[in-house]
Structure formats: structure tokens, C-alpha cells
Design a protein around this motif. Sequence first.
Motif, PDB file in Angstrom:
ATOM      1  N   PRO A  37      42.987  31.583  40.374  1.00 15.26           N
ATOM      2  CA  PRO A  37      43.962  32.663  40.578  1.00 15.26           C
ATOM      3  C   PRO A  37      43.614  33.915  39.772  1.00 15.26           C
ATOM      4  O   PRO A  37      43.791  35.023  40.228  1.00 15.26           O
ATOM      5  N   SER A  38      43.072  33.704  38.492  1.00 13.64           N
ATOM      6  CA  SER A  38      42.753  34.863  37.672  1.00 13.64           C
ATOM      7  C   SER A  38      41.629  35.671  38.296  1.00 13.64           C
ATOM      8  O   SER A  38      41.649  36.898  38.284  1.00 13.64           O
ATOM      9  N   LEU A  39      40.624  34.975  38.869  1.00 14.39           N
ATOM     10  CA  LEU A  39      39.532  35.677  39.533  1.00 14.39           C
ATOM     11  C   LEU A  39      40.032  36.394  40.776  1.00 14.39           C
ATOM     12  O   LEU A  39      39.596  37.497  41.092  1.00 14.39           O
ATOM     13  N   ASP A  40      40.941  35.703  41.497  1.00 13.52           N
ATOM     14  CA  ASP A  40      41.515  36.342  42.692  1.00 13.52           C
ATOM     15  C   ASP A  40      42.238  37.623  42.313  1.00 13.52           C
ATOM     16  O   ASP A  40      42.115  38.651  42.968  1.00 13.52           O
ATOM     17  N   ARG A  41      43.000  37.523  41.193  1.00 15.68           N
ATOM     18  CA  ARG A  41      43.755  38.697  40.786  1.00 15.68           C
ATOM     19  C   ARG A  41      42.826  39.835  40.394  1.00 15.68           C
ATOM     20  O   ARG A  41      43.068  40.999  40.695  1.00 15.68           O
ATOM     21  N   GLY A  48      44.912  44.760  37.406  1.00 17.79           N
ATOM     22  CA  GLY A  48      44.668  43.570  36.595  1.00 17.79           C
ATOM     23  C   GLY A  48      43.294  43.611  35.956  1.00 17.79           C
ATOM     24  O   GLY A  48      43.119  43.233  34.799  1.00 17.79           O
ATOM     25  N   GLU A  49      42.312  44.068  36.708  1.00 14.77           N
ATOM     26  CA  GLU A  49      40.954  44.174  36.159  1.00 14.77           C
ATOM     27  C   GLU A  49      40.915  45.204  35.030  1.00 14.77           C
ATOM     28  O   GLU A  49      40.266  44.999  34.003  1.00 14.77           O
ATOM     29  N   SER A  50      41.631  46.286  35.205  1.00  8.61           N
ATOM     30  CA  SER A  50      41.683  47.316  34.162  1.00  8.61           C
ATOM     31  C   SER A  50      42.327  46.769  32.895  1.00  8.61           C
ATOM     32  O   SER A  50      41.872  47.045  31.776  1.00  8.61           O
ATOM     33  N   ALA A  51      43.382  45.973  33.080  1.00 11.52           N
ATOM     34  CA  ALA A  51      44.061  45.382  31.923  1.00 11.52           C
ATOM     35  C   ALA A  51      43.140  44.416  31.188  1.00 11.52           C
ATOM     36  O   ALA A  51      43.104  44.374  29.955  1.00 11.52           O
ATOM     37  N   PHE A  52      42.345  43.646  31.965  1.00 15.22           N
ATOM     38  CA  PHE A  52      41.408  42.699  31.369  1.00 15.22           C
ATOM     39  C   PHE A  52      40.352  43.435  30.538  1.00 15.22           C
ATOM     40  O   PHE A  52      40.051  43.067  29.410  1.00 15.22           O
ATOM     41  N   LYS A  53      39.829  44.515  31.116  1.00 14.01           N
ATOM     42  CA  LYS A  53      38.812  45.294  30.401  1.00 14.01           C
ATOM     43  C   LYS A  53      39.393  45.940  29.150  1.00 14.01           C
ATOM     44  O   LYS A  53      38.741  46.020  28.112  1.00 14.01           O
ATOM     45  N   ALA A  54      40.628  46.390  29.236  1.00 11.81           N
ATOM     46  CA  ALA A  54      41.274  47.015  28.084  1.00 11.81           C
ATOM     47  C   ALA A  54      41.462  45.999  26.962  1.00 11.81           C
ATOM     48  O   ALA A  54      41.246  46.309  25.782  1.00 11.81           O
TER      49      ALA A  54
END
Length: 268
Positions: A37-41, A48-54
Motif C-alpha cells: 500500500p505504501s508503494l501504491d500511495r 505522499g511522495e513529497s512527504a516521504f522525501k521531506a
Amino acid sequence: GRGSSLSGDEAVRGRSAIRGGGKKREPGSGSSYSRSPSLDRLGKDPDGESAFKAKLAEQQARRRSELDEKRKNRRETSLESRTKKPGGGHPVGSVPWLSHNLFEVELVLRNPIDCEEDLHYTLGAAEAGLLFMEKIEEKAKQCGVTKGALSRFVLPFDTDTDVKEQGNFKKSGWSVENTEFAGKITDRDLNYLVKGANSMRRLVRVKVADSNDLETAASALQLTVDFLKRIVTEAKVRGVEDNVFNYYKELRDGKDKDWFDVNYPIKE
């Protein structure tokens, strides 16, 4: 058959439901296993990807901050930082002050003080080292270069040169002829600087490769001079000026103020 019979299509759907455990597969799934699910998101949700990178950037910044703090702590234990509060904040000349500075001096000296002659020789050599520092600063200004640049000419070392190699370096017959220093300093000046640099490097455990190293060496020399002069003074006050090393040795062995007041009382 008996009772009401099922149509052919209904029977097929019933058997399929039994085999699939009653679960309906999503059209086009191709597999009973879905992606994380995390990869899907991350793949479907740009936010979500921006939040992960941040978050990753935040963790990296925190790690860099921790490393910087460790480096700062290491610098705080360096000679320059230690000599900002010589004696650990104790009153100058007190037994705790002397004991603290003795430890610092023994850290920077290349050879230990093992007798009366060693003590007085070390004091004289440290004072000569400070004169060398004044001379190299004077000549560097005269030549229009930094102290580090002149010291590298006198002793051509870099940050990778072994300390012992620096201490044993000899440069006989060196001349300023055909160098950038020709006409700015004399061969006599140069020979003085070479001898002074060698003497200083044989005395203290400080590598000389740039101007900052020279400042560190000057701090080490000043610390040594201040301490040994105070030792001589205190030994005289306590009536043991003829055997200053014995006073030094008792300090090195960890004797405290009460012990000195009983065994070496201050003379009235």
C-alpha cells in the motif's frame, strides 16, 4: 431434476464462488497479491511522495547535526579550547591549578621531564620557541605571506606528514636564492628559522602545516612556559628552590594541597 433447477449460467457462477471462497477478484488484478500500500500511495499520490522525501531530508539533516555536534565536542577537547581556561578554573598557582596544568603540559611535550636538568631545559626551550614564533610572524609580514606559507618553506610539510618525521627533519645548507623569498629575508634569517622550527617541533607534539598549526604550537609553548615558571616560583615560596623537580614530581604523583602544606609549608 427435482424441484426448481438452476440455469446453466447460474450453476457455473455458483461453482466459481465456491472455488474462490466467496471472494470476488478485482478486474484486471492478474494476481491474488497486491503491491505494498505504501508503494501504491507513493506511486499514485504525489503529495505522499513529497512527504516521504521531506521526512528523509529531515532525518539526514538531523544526522548531519549530530555529526557536527560530535565534531564540536572533539574540538572542545583540543589544545586551543583547553588553554582558554588554564588550570581548569582554579586559582592561578594553587595546587589544583598546578596539578591540572601539569597534566596538560605532559600531553603536549614530546619528551617527559625526568630530572631537574630536564625541567630547566624545557623551560628555556619553550621560551626560545615563543621567540621563534615572534620571529616567523615578523618575517612573514616582511615577505607579504602568511606564517603558514613561510613555515612550509622553512619546513616543507603538509597535513599528511608524520609528526615524528617533522620533529627529526633537518635542512642543512638551505638558501633563499632562486626562491620567492630571495631579497626578502637573508640566509642568516632562514637558518635561524630552520633551527627554531626544528627545536620547537622536537619539543612539543604539534604538527606544523599551516597558520592554525602555528597558533596551536604557540599555545602549547605558552602553556609550558607559564606552568614551569609558576612551578619555579611556588617551589621557592615553599623553600625547595634548589630541587624544583622534586616539587614537580610530588605534583605528578597526585599529592594534594594538604600534603604540600604539611611537607612543604609556605615560608613566612
